[in-house]
Design an enzyme around this catalytic site. Structure first.
Site, PDB file in Angstrom:
ATOM      1  CB  SER A  54       1.487   4.170   2.246  1.00 22.59           C
ATOM      2  OG  SER A  54       1.940   3.933   3.562  1.00 22.59           O
ATOM      3  CB  THR A  98       8.601   4.986   2.425  1.00 23.22           C
ATOM      4  OG1 THR A  98       8.354   5.386   1.088  1.00 23.22           O
ATOM      5  CG2 THR A  98       9.592   3.828   2.458  1.00 23.22           C
ATOM      6  CB  THR A 147       6.767   2.648  -0.286  1.00 25.16           C
ATOM      7  OG1 THR A 147       5.696   3.574  -0.441  1.00 25.16           O
ATOM      8  CG2 THR A 147       7.670   2.726  -1.504  1.00 25.16           C
ATOM      9  NE  ARG A 202       6.797   8.081  -7.896  1.00 28.06           N
ATOM     10  CZ  ARG A 202       6.933   8.048  -6.576  1.00 28.06           C
ATOM     11  NH1 ARG A 202       6.690   6.917  -5.916  1.00 28.06           N
ATOM     12  NH2 ARG A 202       7.297   9.115  -5.907  1.00 28.06           N
ATOM     13  N   GLY A 220       9.978   5.734  -6.953  1.00 25.69           N
ATOM     14  CA  GLY A 220      10.432   6.869  -6.160  1.00 25.69           C
ATOM     15  C   GLY A 220      11.806   6.623  -5.555  1.00 25.69           C
ATOM     16  CB  THR A 256       9.095   8.309   4.693  1.00 28.28           C
ATOM     17  OG1 THR A 256       7.742   8.260   4.235  1.00 28.28           O
ATOM     18  CG2 THR A 256       9.143   9.139   5.965  1.00 28.28           C
ATOM     19  N   GLY A 257       8.610  10.285   2.176  1.00 25.39           N
ATOM     20  CA  GLY A 257       8.087  11.553   1.697  1.00 25.39           C
ATOM     21  C   GLY A 257       7.916  11.531   0.202  1.00 25.39           C
TER      22      GLY A 257
END
Length: 323
Positions: A47, A154, A172, A182, A184, A205-206
């Site tokens: 990731s 992340t 990330t 995209r 985040g 993170t998430g």
């Protein structure tokens, strides 16, 4: 006094390396860059960085952010392709007076201008993950309905050095199978990261699309400034956003996990999922991995067992076969 905290078990090797620098009096920004680069360079952490999982077009697009808590300078890159160590590029951008956040072709042109390493970040292992995902979901003929992978881990770190300077950084590859371009929360100041040396720092993170709705990193630092401990600040902010999201989304909320560090080296952690892990180290404690459990809005954690640690590496380095 110095201290450093990072999201997920994947932060361990980098934090361990940064500890040696911090013990010698190294700057928090340098330590953050050292630690996150170590994570970015390890191809089995799928990731982040090299070996990161690709977007819907099988391209690895990387996001990263950095903030210096002394002067509140910020640098960030989004949708960066074909360059190693986005954290180093983000930190370099924080030295600029203007143009601190660059995305896509602009970020890549900046990286080229300043001599950062150009590298194909897509590994064979990531390609196998991509093709297996297509086959599992029977999406090879249905590209318009690609669904992002549920993982979105992340690596975020906050660091306090001997000079009482606090810095924070993130890196990330974002959602697996995301739409090209995209971005985040990770490179967005206030959402994915925030630092103020007078108070502390936080990083998240998430699911970025949900995290950015609560500006969680800034809010945690603000709550610490108002007098809350890092733990209380983390739980307040995560629980409040989780509750609001469930109210408006028919009982569902994306994954939200945060870590924070205050100016005294005290830390806090909160999450709305079980098995979130983090790493903490300080001048008084060697780098240690913890695993979290959440019950009724309260996050508890314990030191990861040897069995848990061995399983973590074994599952991530296990051979892959094309389905």
């Amino acid at each position: 006094m110095w201290a450093i905290i990072g999201t997920w078990r994947m932060a361990l090797e980098g934090i361990t390396k940064a500890c040696a620098e911090l013990a010698e009096g190294e700057d928090a920004g340098e330590a953050i860059e050292t630690a996150i680069k170590e994570t970015e360079d390890y191809p089995y952490f799928k990731s982040v960085g090299y070996g990161g999982l690709p977007n819907e077009n099988m391209e690895v697009e990387l996001d990263s952010g950095f903030m210096d808590g002394n002067d509140l300078t910020v640098g960030a890159v989004g949708a960066l392709r074909d360059y190693a160590n986005p954290i180093a590029i983000a930190r370099r951008l924080s030295f600029e007076k203007y143009n601190n956040v660059l995305v896509g072709a602009g970020a890549e042109a900046y990286a080229h201008k300043f001599g950062f390493e150009r590298k194909n970040m897509l590994t064979q292992r990531a390609k196998i993950h991509y093709y297996n995902r297509l086959k599992k979901e029977n999406l090879a003929q249905q590209a318009s309905v690609l669904k992002p992978y549920i993982g979105h881990d992340t690596v975020g770190m906050a660091c306090l050095d001997k000079q009482a300077k606090i810095c924070v950084g993130t890196s990330t590859s974002g959602l697996f199978m995301k739409r090209a371009g995209r971005v985040g929360d990770s490179p967005l100041v206030g959402s994915g990261f925030y630092a103020d040396s007078r108070v502390g720092a936080a990083t998240a993170t998430g699911l970025g699309e949900d995290i950015m709705k609560g500006l969680v990193s800034y809010e945690i630092v603000r709550q610490m400034e108002a007098g809350l401990t890092p733990q209380a600040a983390c739980e307040l902010v995560v629980n409040r956003l989780d509750k609001r999201l469930r109210e408006i989304n028919h009982g569902t909320a994306g994954d939200i996990s945060v870590v924070a560090l205050n100016k005294h080296g005290e830390y806090g952690v909160a999450t709305n999922i079980n098995n979130f892990s983090f790493v903490y180290a300080s001048s008084k404690q060697a780098a240690t991995v913890y695993v979290c459990k959440v019950e009724e809005g309260h996050t508890t954690y314990k030191v990861a067992s040897e069995e848990w640690l061995e399983d973590y590496i074994r599952t991530r380095t296990a051979p892959l076969e094309m389905l």
